[in-house]
Design an enzyme around this catalytic site. Structure first.
Site, short mmCIF file in Angstrom:
data_model
loop_
_atom_site.label_atom_id
_atom_site.label_comp_id
_atom_site.label_asym_id
_atom_site.label_seq_id
_atom_site.Cartn_x
_atom_site.Cartn_y
_atom_site.Cartn_z
CG ASP A 1 -35.94 12.41 6.05
OD1 ASP A 1 -36.95 12.99 5.30
OD2 ASP A 1 -34.96 13.35 6.61
CE LYS B 1 -33.89 16.47 7.69
NZ LYS B 1 -33.77 15.49 6.60
P1 NDP Z 1 -24.81 15.86 3.89
O1 NDP Z 1 -24.08 17.10 3.88
O2 NDP Z 1 -24.94 15.29 5.40
O3 NDP Z 1 -23.77 14.76 3.24
C1 NDP Z 1 -23.28 14.90 1.94
C2 NDP Z 1 -22.65 13.61 1.36
O4 NDP Z 1 -22.42 14.33 0.08
C3 NDP Z 1 -21.38 13.39 1.95
O5 NDP Z 1 -21.10 12.06 1.89
C4 NDP Z 1 -20.27 14.07 0.95
O6 NDP Z 1 -19.02 13.45 0.83
C5 NDP Z 1 -21.07 13.91 -0.40
N1 NDP Z 1 -20.89 14.66 -1.33
C6 NDP Z 1 -21.00 16.05 -1.39
N2 NDP Z 1 -20.82 16.55 -2.64
C7 NDP Z 1 -20.06 15.63 -3.45
C8 NDP Z 1 -19.44 15.72 -4.72
N3 NDP Z 1 -19.41 16.77 -5.43
N4 NDP Z 1 -18.90 14.24 -4.97
C9 NDP Z 1 -18.85 13.35 -3.92
N5 NDP Z 1 -19.48 13.35 -2.80
C10 NDP Z 1 -20.18 14.63 -2.43
O7 NDP Z 1 -26.07 15.68 3.12
P2 NDP Z 1 -27.42 15.18 3.36
O8 NDP Z 1 -27.09 13.64 3.78
O9 NDP Z 1 -28.40 15.80 4.45
O10 NDP Z 1 -28.18 15.10 2.09
C11 NDP Z 1 -27.83 14.34 0.90
C12 NDP Z 1 -28.76 14.51 -0.23
O11 NDP Z 1 -29.88 14.08 0.10
C13 NDP Z 1 -29.20 15.99 -0.57
O12 NDP Z 1 -28.83 16.11 -2.02
C14 NDP Z 1 -30.49 16.01 -0.23
O13 NDP Z 1 -31.04 17.44 -1.05
C15 NDP Z 1 -31.00 14.78 -0.20
N6 NDP Z 1 -32.31 14.43 0.53
C16 NDP Z 1 -33.54 14.12 -0.12
C17 NDP Z 1 -34.60 14.00 0.57
C18 NDP Z 1 -35.91 13.61 -0.16
O14 NDP Z 1 -36.86 13.23 0.43
N7 NDP Z 1 -35.75 13.29 -1.46
C19 NDP Z 1 -34.68 13.87 2.09
C20 NDP Z 1 -33.30 14.30 2.49
C21 NDP Z 1 -32.28 14.53 1.91
P3 NDP Z 1 -17.76 14.05 1.95
O15 NDP Z 1 -18.02 13.23 3.20
O16 NDP Z 1 -16.61 13.45 0.97
O17 NDP Z 1 -17.78 15.42 1.94
#
Ligand code: NDP
Length: 265
Positions: free
Chosen positions: A101, A65
């Protein structure tokens, strides 16, 4: 004029529902278009790949992105503000970038009606664009994240932020899982004890993950809360992208009537 070609660029991309969604809408609406998936390994090749494949438009998913943002000649003001592009269309050799989104998510949330305060669990890219649009619409958004690093940007932009350690719970109308916890594991997005303080007073709980009942949604249901997964967000961002692809020739509801069949097949 021949068939208009579209694609989703990502890596991985084999799981994407977008080709089915868009092709159902092309067929149903009688638009001469075809939508494929393309696994793009090197995001810096996004622009040359777009032109080599003679595409009219693309959606972009993880992890490209930001490359998509950089590839555009013109940016929609909201995409520019949040720094993330998930939809590109080509007009007269120029690439125009949009973020669908966030408006897709806004529509999902607005269907709940009487909501003012929202707690986000997670501070990644999706949280960034969706928190901005919710705030623009007058919602009060608090961002809670596992680690402090990603919270800095949110705090600088005036959001209330906390890590699990510094969090002082208040009452939130909606609690939303914005993390990938539960996507490919059985993790909750925050410690269970913390969730057990914020879920009971909430009206409902939402997960951006789609196609499965995550541990977070299971916990919310065990508290008797209404829940929504990420399917509507996926559908709505797709409809808004389709509006751009077809230059606003069809209404939202007409596109929806065909595209939503992707979720029952
Ligand atoms: P990013 O990789 O940018 O961010 C991930 C986030 O999740 C961070 O805040 C991270 O925390 C946190 N995280 C990951 N694993 C854990 C865990 N086990 N426990 C607690 N916190 C956790 O991801 P995106 O923002 O790109 O995507 C997030 C979600 O949104 C995904 O599941 C994706 O599939 C979904 N999504 C859905 C869409 C839809 O149309 N329905 C569209 C776009 C995304 P930290 O900073 O501590 O690492």
């Amino acid at each position: 004029m021949g068939t208009d070609l579209f694609a989703i660029f990502g890596n991985p991309v084999s799981h994407s529902k977008s080709p089915l969604m868009h092709n159902l809408a092309f067929k149903g609406l009688g638009y001469d278009g075809c939508y494929n998936r393309y696994r793009l390994e090197d995001g810096s090749k996004l622009k040359e790949t777009f032109f080599a494949l003679k595409l009219k438009g693309i959606n972009i998913t993880v992890p490209h992105k930001e490359h998509a943002y950089a590839a555009c000649d013109e940016l929609d003001p909201f995409a520019k503000k949040v720094g993330a592009v998930n939809t590109i269309i080509e007009k007269k050799g120029k690439l125009y970038g949009y973020n669908t989104d966030a408006p897709g998510f806004l529509k999902t949330i607005s269907e709940f009606g009487n909501v003012k305060t929202v707690l986000f669990l997670g501070a990644g890219g999706t949280a960034q664009s969706t928190s901005a649009i919710l705030r623009d619409e007058g919602y009060d958004v608090t961002i809670l994240n596992r680690s402090a690093g990603r919270l800095e940007k949110f705090a600088q932009n005036g959001f209330t932020t906390a890590t699990f350690e510094t969090f002082i719970p208040e009452t939130y109308d909606l609690v939303i899982n914005m993390t990938s916890a539960g996507l490919e594991d059985d993790d909750l997005p925050a410690p269970e004890a913390l969730l057990n303080t914020v879920i009971p007073p909430a009206q409902a709980c939402v997960d951006v993950i789609y196609g499965k009942k995550t541990p977070f949604l299971k916990l919310a249901q065990s508290h008797g809360k209404p829940t929504k997964d990420g399917s509507d967000m996926l559908l709505y961002q797709g409809i808004i992208a389709f509006e751009h692809f077809t230059e606003h020739r069809y209404t939202f509801d007409a596109i929806k009537s065909y595209m939503q069949k992707a979720f029952i097949l």
